[in-house]
Enzyme design. Structure first.
Site, PDB file in Angstrom:
ATOM      1  CB  SER A  14      -0.951   0.014   1.196  1.00 59.08           C
ATOM      2  OG  SER A  14      -2.042  -0.856   0.955  1.00 59.08           O
TER       3      SER A  14
ATOM      4  CE  LYS B 248      -4.610   1.857  -0.690  1.00 61.09           C
ATOM      5  NZ  LYS B 248      -4.083   0.541  -0.314  1.00 61.09           N
TER       6      LYS B 248
ATOM      7  CB  SER C  80      -4.477   1.521   3.809  1.00 64.09           C
ATOM      8  OG  SER C  80      -3.605   0.989   2.843  1.00 64.09           O
TER       9      SER C  80
END
Length: 357
Positions: free
Chosen positions: A101, A104, A156
């Site tokens: 993640s 991101k 997230s």
């Protein structure tokens, strides 16, 4: 369609060929020189590796004359001064791994300038049903883009990542935009295959790239707002609920700004953190950590603050490439009729393309 005769020297100086080159995950990564040398037909000059020669190393890269950074279980890390771009220490900085993640960060850096934060979004059923971490979206039009960025960077949310991609014109367009932004930032170890960071074949990043992308994000006030928010109200079909930031150091580390953590069973733990003290910001990026990393990251940040401005940097976080010039697309054949300063070049072009001559 039509044919135009132009001087070869003028065209060669102005033409930018379309298409994007993608390095393989194990290929050496090099920076684009600020002032490219004139093209030749023989051995071109080899550009400097991104960030400097020392950052090509796979092991520890530390400055002389000071104690090395504290031990960490991370396979790869970078400690950098966000203000100067100096890399103070690193370990296997260009090693390419699954980012989970932390990817991101690139999603946010790419999409924040492209999307109106006050626009209302109705997530699709595909977005709502994304696997992995989620903020809990529904298919109702109750979300602002601003809400989705909070969900992306605080909780997230993989569902928020897909909803933002849809708002940007779809998954494939968003992935093109993300990879183009990575190339613009010279994050050449990074290949995005999802907007969420869910593991996909061919997806990769490096501790160096994550620090580089985070530095670009921190220059944007909206990005800083999203990654530094601890708790926020999030829309629900009947009122709202609270979401909180997954970055534990926001509560524990003095001066912590953000940025983002990530984990999958294949990627293991990854994290990018930034903190500011006495007007200076230190970035730490780690990848492939197999345990609890918060205290180790705090130790690396402490080392960065203690040594910034006192040691010779081992490399640097490079600046983004200049904005692309308009592109001249050659649709069919391009034929050089003669070699010399007054050579003529015949090419067939689209009438809608600009002529840079």
């Amino acid at each position: 369609m039509w044919t135009k005769l132009v001087p070869a020297t003028a065209l060669l100086a102005a033409v930018t060929l379309t298409g994007t080159a993608h390095a393989s995950p194990t290929a050496p990564v090099y920076a684009s020189p600020a002032t490219p040398a004139a093209p030749t037909l023989t051995s071109p000059a080899v550009p400097e590796p991104v960030g400097g020669e020392r950052l090509v190393r796979h092991g520890m890269v530390a400055p002389d004359g000071v104690k090395e950074p504290p031990k960490t279980k991370a396979t790869s890390y970078v400690i950098a001064d966000a203000g100067t771009g100096e890399v103070l220490a690193a370990k296997n900085p260009h090693g390419r791994y699954l980012p989970a993640s932390t990817l991101k960060i690139l999603t946010a850096v790419t999409l924040i300038p492209l999307l109106d934060k006050n626009r209302t979004v109705r997530p699709s059923r595909e977005a709502v049903n994304q696997e992995g971490s989620a903020v809990g979206l529904t298919t109702k039009p109750i979300y602002k883009v601003d809400d989705l960025f909070k969900a992306l960077m605080m909780s997230s949310g993989n569902d928020a990542a897909m909803a933002l991609a849809e708002a940007n014109g779809g998954l494939q367009k968003t992935l093109r935009d993300m990879n183009a932004e990575a190339r613009h930032l010279q994050a050449n170890d990074t290949v995005a295959r999802t907007p969420s960071g869910l593991d996909q074949p061919g997806q990769s990043s490096s501790a160096y790239d994550l620090a580089l992308i985070a530095r670009a994000g921190l220059a944007n006030p909206e990005f800083r707002r999203y990654v530094s928010t601890k708790v926020a109200k999030f829309p629900a079909p009947k009122n709202y609920y609270e979401i909180s930031n997954h970055n534990k150091l926001l509560w524990r580390y003095k001066g912590m700004i953000g940025v983002k953590n990530g984990w999958t069973s294949k990627a293991l733990g990854s994290f990018v953190g930034a903190a500011t003290r006495d007007g200076h910001t230190i970035i730490v990026a780690i990848m492939r950590h197999d345990g609890y990393f918060w205290e180790e990251v705090a130790g690396l940040l402490d080392w960065g603050f203690a040594n910034r401005g006192k040691v010779t940097p081992v490399g640097r976080l490079v600046d983004p490439l200049p904005a692309a010039v308009p592109k001249f697309r050659v649709e069919n054949s391009l034929r050089i009729l003669n070699i010399g300063p007054h050579s003529l070049l015949t090419c067939r072009v689209s009438a809608r393309d600009p002529l840079l001559v």
